[in-house]
Design an enzyme around this catalytic site. Structure first.
Site, PDB file in Angstrom:
ATOM      1  N   CYS A  74      -1.043   0.581 -11.682  1.00  0.00           N
ATOM      2  CA  CYS A  74      -0.545  -0.448 -10.762  1.00  0.00           C
ATOM      3  C   CYS A  74      -1.725  -1.354 -10.419  1.00  0.00           C
ATOM      4  CB  CYS A  74       0.119   0.172  -9.531  1.00  0.00           C
ATOM      5  SG  CYS A  74      -0.973   1.077  -8.414  1.00  0.00           S
ATOM      6  N   ASN A  81      -4.096   1.143  -7.416  1.00  0.00           N
ATOM      7  CA  ASN A  81      -4.094   2.596  -7.614  1.00  0.00           C
ATOM      8  C   ASN A  81      -4.074   3.357  -6.298  1.00  0.00           C
ATOM      9  OD1 ASN A  81      -6.220   5.133  -9.092  1.00  0.00           O
ATOM     10  ND2 ASN A  81      -4.029   4.939  -9.293  1.00  0.00           N
ATOM     11  N   CYS A 133      -0.823   3.263  -4.326  1.00  0.00           N
ATOM     12  CA  CYS A 133       0.584   3.491  -3.969  1.00  0.00           C
ATOM     13  C   CYS A 133       1.405   3.952  -5.171  1.00  0.00           C
ATOM     14  CB  CYS A 133       1.226   2.228  -3.378  1.00  0.00           C
ATOM     15  SG  CYS A 133       0.536   1.682  -1.818  1.00  0.00           S
ATOM     16  N   ARG A 134       1.782   2.995  -6.013  1.00  0.00           N
ATOM     17  CA  ARG A 134       2.749   3.281  -7.075  1.00  0.00           C
ATOM     18  C   ARG A 134       2.221   4.215  -8.150  1.00  0.00           C
ATOM     19  NH1 ARG A 134       3.837  -2.747  -8.737  1.00  0.00           N
ATOM     20  NH2 ARG A 134       1.630  -2.823  -8.171  1.00  0.00           N
ATOM     21  N   SER A 135       1.056   3.928  -8.714  1.00  0.00           N
ATOM     22  CA  SER A 135       0.589   4.741  -9.836  1.00  0.00           C
ATOM     23  C   SER A 135       0.231   6.174  -9.431  1.00  0.00           C
ATOM     24  CB  SER A 135      -0.548   4.055 -10.601  1.00  0.00           C
ATOM     25  OG  SER A 135      -1.617   3.714  -9.767  1.00  0.00           O
ATOM     26  N   ASP A 142       5.451  -3.590  -5.622  1.00  0.00           N
ATOM     27  CA  ASP A 142       4.408  -3.005  -4.790  1.00  0.00           C
ATOM     28  C   ASP A 142       4.922  -2.843  -3.366  1.00  0.00           C
ATOM     29  OD1 ASP A 142       2.069  -2.164  -3.597  1.00  0.00           O
ATOM     30  OD2 ASP A 142       0.846  -3.776  -4.426  1.00  0.00           O
TER      31      ASP A 142
END
Length: 186
Positions: A27, A30, A32-34, A142
């Site tokens: 993301c 690095n 939140c999402r990933s 995001d």
């Protein structure tokens, strides 16, 4: 027939080794999402007996050295995923050689990854939601700066893509088994 395969897989003492034994989730920062994707994919793959190296990284350095965002940690924890002891890092050139699959969270991340990847590695770069049944074709937006609902939606998307990835892994042994059976008959 599918049920018999699942029972056979459940009885294995060793994880299944497949061609793509490593996945990098990417993301922007690095945080939140990933990291959520790494933990969700890892847990789902392991629950089916697959041993796959997974990591996460950001396209930008904003989060380097930081733990995941607190709301990401809390949302993941409510669903049984542990994001503690994770530290953000930026994508490195060596990641394209190390990982068999590099999955971006959105098209902006994808464009960045394609731009920095060696030409021979571009085929292994794709979108996370390419594995999703419900959210295919969409971006994992995001959630940073958003509310709990935004983080919940991100996890919904990641879990759906994870299930799709595991379904693909479960189909892979069928081809190998069919080839083995064909050779035994000869």
């Amino acid at each position: 027939m599918h049920q018999a395969i699942l029972q056979r897989l459940a009885g294995r003492s060793m994880p299944i080794a497949l061609p793509t034994q490593s996945v990098l989730f990417v993301c922007t920062a690095n945080i939140c999402r990933s990291p959520m994707a790494e933990r969700v994919f890892s847990k789902m793959a392991a629950s089916h007996g697959f041993l796959i190296e997974m990591d996460s990284a950001g396209t930008h350095h904003y989060g380097n050295g930081m733990p995941p965002f607190p709301m990401a940690v809390a949302t993941a924890k409510r669903r049984g995923y542990d994001l503690t002891r994770m530290v953000a890092r930026q994508v490195r050139a060596s990641d394209f050689l190390r990982f068999g699959l590099v999955l971006a969270m959105d098209r902006s991340n994808l464009a960045h990854l394609v731009a920095i990847s060696p030409r021979e590695c571009r085929a292994k770069v794709g979108l996370l939601l390419d594995f999703s049944a419900r959210y295919r074709g969409r971006n994992v937006e995001d959630p940073y700066g958003g509310g709990v609902g935004d983080f919940e939606l991100v996890l919904d998307m990641i879990e759906d893509a994870s299930r799709g990835y595991v379904r693909q892994l479960l189909r892979a042994p069928l081809a190998a088994d069919a080839e083995l059976c064909r050779k035994r008959r000869q």
